[in-house]
Scaffold this motif. Structure first.
Motif, PDB file in Angstrom:
ATOM      1  N   VAL A 177       0.846  -1.196   0.000  1.00 35.30           N
ATOM      2  CA  VAL A 177       0.000   0.000   0.000  1.00 35.30           C
ATOM      3  C   VAL A 177       0.882   1.246   0.000  1.00 35.30           C
ATOM      4  N   LYS A 192       0.027   4.440  -0.646  1.00 38.74           N
ATOM      5  CA  LYS A 192      -0.626   5.753  -0.454  1.00 38.74           C
ATOM      6  C   LYS A 192       0.283   6.681   0.351  1.00 38.74           C
ATOM      7  N   SER A 195      -5.314   4.423  -1.903  1.00 39.81           N
ATOM      8  CA  SER A 195      -6.574   4.754  -1.231  1.00 39.81           C
ATOM      9  C   SER A 195      -7.239   6.022  -1.734  1.00 39.81           C
ATOM     10  N   VAL A 242      -8.014   0.409  -2.412  1.00 38.99           N
ATOM     11  CA  VAL A 242      -8.391  -0.112  -1.089  1.00 38.99           C
ATOM     12  C   VAL A 242      -9.112   0.928  -0.224  1.00 38.99           C
ATOM     13  N   MET A 294     -13.585  -8.309   2.348  1.00 44.88           N
ATOM     14  CA  MET A 294     -12.504  -7.520   2.936  1.00 44.88           C
ATOM     15  C   MET A 294     -13.004  -6.890   4.221  1.00 44.88           C
ATOM     16  N   ILE A 337     -11.553  -4.031   7.541  1.00 46.37           N
ATOM     17  CA  ILE A 337     -10.506  -3.215   8.177  1.00 46.37           C
ATOM     18  C   ILE A 337     -10.858  -3.112   9.652  1.00 46.37           C
ATOM     19  N   MET A 366      -2.696  -6.301   7.838  1.00 47.94           N
ATOM     20  CA  MET A 366      -1.907  -5.114   7.535  1.00 47.94           C
ATOM     21  C   MET A 366      -0.544  -5.275   8.221  1.00 47.94           C
ATOM     22  N   SER A 367       0.209  -4.183   8.318  1.00 49.67           N
ATOM     23  CA  SER A 367       1.576  -4.290   8.829  1.00 49.67           C
ATOM     24  C   SER A 367       1.657  -4.993  10.187  1.00 49.67           C
ATOM     25  N   ARG A 392      -2.784  -6.273   2.887  1.00 50.38           N
ATOM     26  CA  ARG A 392      -2.624  -4.876   2.452  1.00 50.38           C
ATOM     27  C   ARG A 392      -1.636  -4.223   3.404  1.00 50.38           C
ATOM     28  N   VAL A 393      -0.379  -4.127   2.977  1.00 52.87           N
ATOM     29  CA  VAL A 393       0.685  -3.720   3.895  1.00 52.87           C
ATOM     30  C   VAL A 393       1.331  -2.419   3.427  1.00 52.87           C
ATOM     31  N   GLY A 394       1.213  -1.385   4.250  1.00 52.24           N
ATOM     32  CA  GLY A 394       1.794  -0.094   3.917  1.00 52.24           C
ATOM     33  C   GLY A 394       3.066   0.187   4.690  1.00 52.24           C
ATOM     34  N   THR A 395       2.897   0.508   5.975  1.00 52.39           N
ATOM     35  CA  THR A 395       4.010   0.943   6.823  1.00 52.39           C
ATOM     36  C   THR A 395       5.210  -0.011   6.779  1.00 52.39           C
ATOM     37  N   ARG A 401       3.886   6.717   7.608  1.00 51.39           N
ATOM     38  CA  ARG A 401       3.273   7.821   6.854  1.00 51.39           C
ATOM     39  C   ARG A 401       3.273   9.059   7.735  1.00 51.39           C
TER      40      ARG A 401
HETATM   41  C1  LIG Z   1      -3.324   2.388   4.663  1.00 47.64           C
HETATM   42  C2  LIG Z   1      -4.069   1.124   4.526  1.00 47.64           C
HETATM   43  C3  LIG Z   1      -3.448  -0.113   4.746  1.00 47.64           C
HETATM   44  C4  LIG Z   1      -2.008  -0.247   5.190  1.00 47.64           C
HETATM   45  O1  LIG Z   1      -1.914  -0.099   6.568  1.00 47.64           O
HETATM   46  P1  LIG Z   1      -0.495  -0.296   7.328  1.00 47.64           P
HETATM   47  O2  LIG Z   1      -0.897  -0.392   8.752  1.00 47.64           O
HETATM   48  O3  LIG Z   1       0.330   0.893   7.016  1.00 47.64           O
HETATM   49  O4  LIG Z   1       0.100  -1.559   6.833  1.00 47.64           O
HETATM   50  C5  LIG Z   1      -4.206  -1.251   4.564  1.00 47.64           C
HETATM   51  N1  LIG Z   1      -5.493  -1.206   4.175  1.00 47.64           N
HETATM   52  C6  LIG Z   1      -6.120  -0.045   3.931  1.00 47.64           C
HETATM   53  C7  LIG Z   1      -7.534  -0.055   3.500  1.00 47.64           C
HETATM   54  C8  LIG Z   1      -5.435   1.152   4.108  1.00 47.64           C
HETATM   55  O5  LIG Z   1      -6.081   2.317   3.887  1.00 47.64           O
END
Ligand SMILES: *Cc1c(COP(=O)(O)O)cnc(C)c1O
Length: 228
Positions: free
Chosen positions: A34, A36, A57, A79, A161, A163, A202-203, A218-221, A227
């Motif tokens: 991810v 974003k 996102s 996402v 899905m 969150i 996620m992370s 869905r892995v961002g950090t 961020r």
């Molecule tokens: C930002 C986001 C993520 C990533 O989250 P992290 O905790 O940074 O891994 C996953 N899913 C969605 C829908 C997001 O908006």
């Protein structure tokens, strides 16, 4: 500070370890990086490190990044919350949408998916955290929404899905993952649709997500850093 390539290596290692400990094949889990809020240069670094699947996102932020990476064979997953006035751009530029939570949005995506593209792959977002967040259908609505989405042209319904709310504890998240998995299994039994995807993890919670059967993390950090 570690680099993005090293971050990705660690995330892939976590995925491999988690899969091994529950007897799953690592290939059964797709890492959606991810990106974003991160610039296109960071995505290029990830691409050079072998990452091909990215999540975004915000439509306005994503479109220029997608455009400048057009030369690469990448898969783009939307996402974030889907607003009606953004469906045309999402339908034209993304391969997947994880966050379909009402029929009206699915109908617009189906109408607006360009004919020259393959069907848009979609997941229905379910709100299990019991919070009064605006996003996600209720668990009670999920089966009928899935049936209605599956009947639309130009879309391919793939799964569910969710969150978890940020303040949900570890055990609460694990309960939500299990609930989502049970919901998916229930909807599968009752229908002819072949639902094969569970978008959770996620992370911070990718290990329990893998244990619960996640197919899309869905892995961002953990990939790109904090961020700001
Ligand atoms: C930002 C986001 C993520 C990533 O989250 P992290 O905790 O940074 O891994 C996953 N899913 C969605 C829908 C997001 O908006």
């Amino acid at each position: 500070m570690t680099g993005i390539a090293e971050n990705l290596r660690r995330v892939r290692e976590r995925i491999a370890d988690a899969c091994r400990s529950v007897g799953r094949a690592p290939e059964s889990v797709c890492l959606v990086a991810v990106s974003k809020t991160f610039p296109v240069e960071d995505i290029r670094v990830a691409v050079a490190a072998g990452q091909r699947v990215f999540g975004e996102s915000y439509v306005q932020e994503a479109l220029p990044k997608i455009a400048s990476l057009r030369g690469e064979t990448l898969e783009w997953h939307f996402v974030g919350p889907v607003q009606s006035n953004k469906t045309r751009e999402i339908a034209a530029h993304f391969d997947w949408v994880h966050s379909v939570d009402r029929l009206k949005i699915a109908q617009r995506l189906a109408d607006q998916r360009p004919l020259h593209l393959p069907p848009l792959q979609v997941c229905v977002q379910v709100n299990l955290s019991g919070e009064s967040t605006k996003f996600g259908c209720s668990p009670d609505e999920a089966a009928s929404l899935c049936d209605a989405v599956a009947a639309l042209p130009r879309l391919m319904l793939r799964g569910l899905m969710c969150i978890p709310a940020p303040r949900d504890s570890g055990p609460q998240r694990e309960r939500e993952f299990a609930q989502l998995r049970n919901l998916l299994d229930k909807i599968r039994v009752g229908s002819s649709i072949s639902l094969d995807s569970l978008s959770v993890g996620m992370s911070d919670d990718l290990e329990p997500a893998i244990a619960a059967g996640s197919t899309h993390l869905r892995v961002g950090t953990a990939c790109f850093g904090m961020r700001t």
